[in-house]
Write a protein that holds these residues in place. Structure first.
Motif: not given
Ligand SMILES: O=P(O)(O)O[C@H]1[C@H](O)[C@@H](O)[C@H](O)[C@H](O)[C@@H]1O
Ligand SMILES: [Mg+2]
Ligand SMILES: [Mg+2]
Length: 286
Positions: A46, A69, A89, A91-92, A94
């Motif tokens: 992320d 994020e 974002d 990695i949406d 996670t």
């Protein structure tokens, strides 16, 4: 009239690149930590992917501002100003990424004078690219998207997400809201673990509505442009105008279905993305 087409082109390029990094990282060993709650997960991927996206865009557009994020989690103030602002974002989904559950996306939204101008969402597992620019339509891999025009809630499929808070009082409200949807009755309710991909399914006409308390501006920004440009509505859970920083949303193909969902929902208080850290105590009360 400003033309943000160049920014959109850059967003598509970096979203694809970031998505390829995610698709590789999903097969590697992951170092998993939690943030606001034990179920609010974050990995090194992320953070690395957000750094890749922001450093690439900042080198092209040094005067722009960035909301990410993981930067926000690290203490960078989450503030939407009139400046051209990227809302990211990396990695949406996670939790899905940690479990190699194939619903993971990169989401990049862009706003100027607090108005959303375009959104890009890249599904990392099946290389599907969702794009939309205000006034220019919404597309999935270049094919125009159209929301469902269904107005009858008993013929609707509704999507939601759980959110990070799992205390008993919050879960009672969450499950109560889901019970309201199921007893409408809707055809069904689905939770896929990625708010951005769920919102893209509404934009694609594959579901009639989405609602959630507890997501963030970086979950909402890009998807809002995509749904609106596909002919749908995105609003606050009170039925008022969407407040990007409010951590809550209702989206639907038609106003009729959106209004129905709004009327059923009991609120869950997650505070705001732009509130000061010492206000976070507010989020302890559902
Ligand atoms: O943290 P990421 O970026 O994975 O985003 C998810 C949120 O964490 C969830 O609370 C929320 O419920 C949604 O699942 C959202 O996609
Ligand atoms: Mg994320
Ligand atoms: Mg997210």
């Amino acid at each position: 009239m400003e033309d943000w087409a160049q920014c959109l082109d850059e967003a598509v390029r970096v979203a694809r690149r970031a998505g390829q990094v995610v698709a590789c990282a999903v097969q590697q060993e992951k170092c998993v930590r939690s943030k606001s709650t034990p179920t609010d997960l974050v990995t090194e991927a992320d953070q690395q992917v957000e750094e890749l996206i922001i450093s690439t865009l900042r080198s092209r557009f040094p005067e722009h501002r960035f909301i990410g994020e993981e930067s926000s989690a690290a203490g960078v103030k989450c503030e939407l100003t009139d400046s051209p602002t990227w809302i990211i974002d990396p990695i949406d989904g996670t939790c899905n990424f940690v479990h190699s559950f194939p619903m993971v996306a990169v989401s990049i939204g862009f706003a100027v004078r607090k108005e959303l101008e375009f959104g890009v969402i890249y599904h990392c597992f099946d290389e599907t690219l969702y794009t939309a620019r205000k006034g220019h339509g919404a597309f999935r891999n270049g094919v125009r998207l159209q929301v469902s025009k269904e107005k009858d809630v008993s013929k609707s499929l509704v999507l939601t997400e759980i959110g990070a808070k799992r205390d008993s009082a919050t879960l009672d409200i969450f499950l109560g809201n889901m019970k309201k949807m199921l007893s409408a009755p809707t055809h069904g309710v689905r939770i896929i673990g990625s708010s951005t991909l769920a919102l893209c399914l509404v934009a694609s006409g594959s579901a009639e509505a989405y609602y959630q308390f507890g997501l963030h501006c970086w979950d909402i920004a890009a998807a809002t442009v995509i749904i609106r440009e596909a002919g749908g509505v995105v609003m606050d859970t009170t039925g008022n105008t969407l407040d990007l920083m409010s951590r809550r949303v209702v989206a639907a193909g038609t106003r009729e279905i959106a209004d129905y969902v709004v009327k059923q929902l009991q609120p869950i208080n997650y505070g705001r993305d732009d509130s000061d850290p010492d206000n976070l105590a507010l989020t302890s009360d559902p």
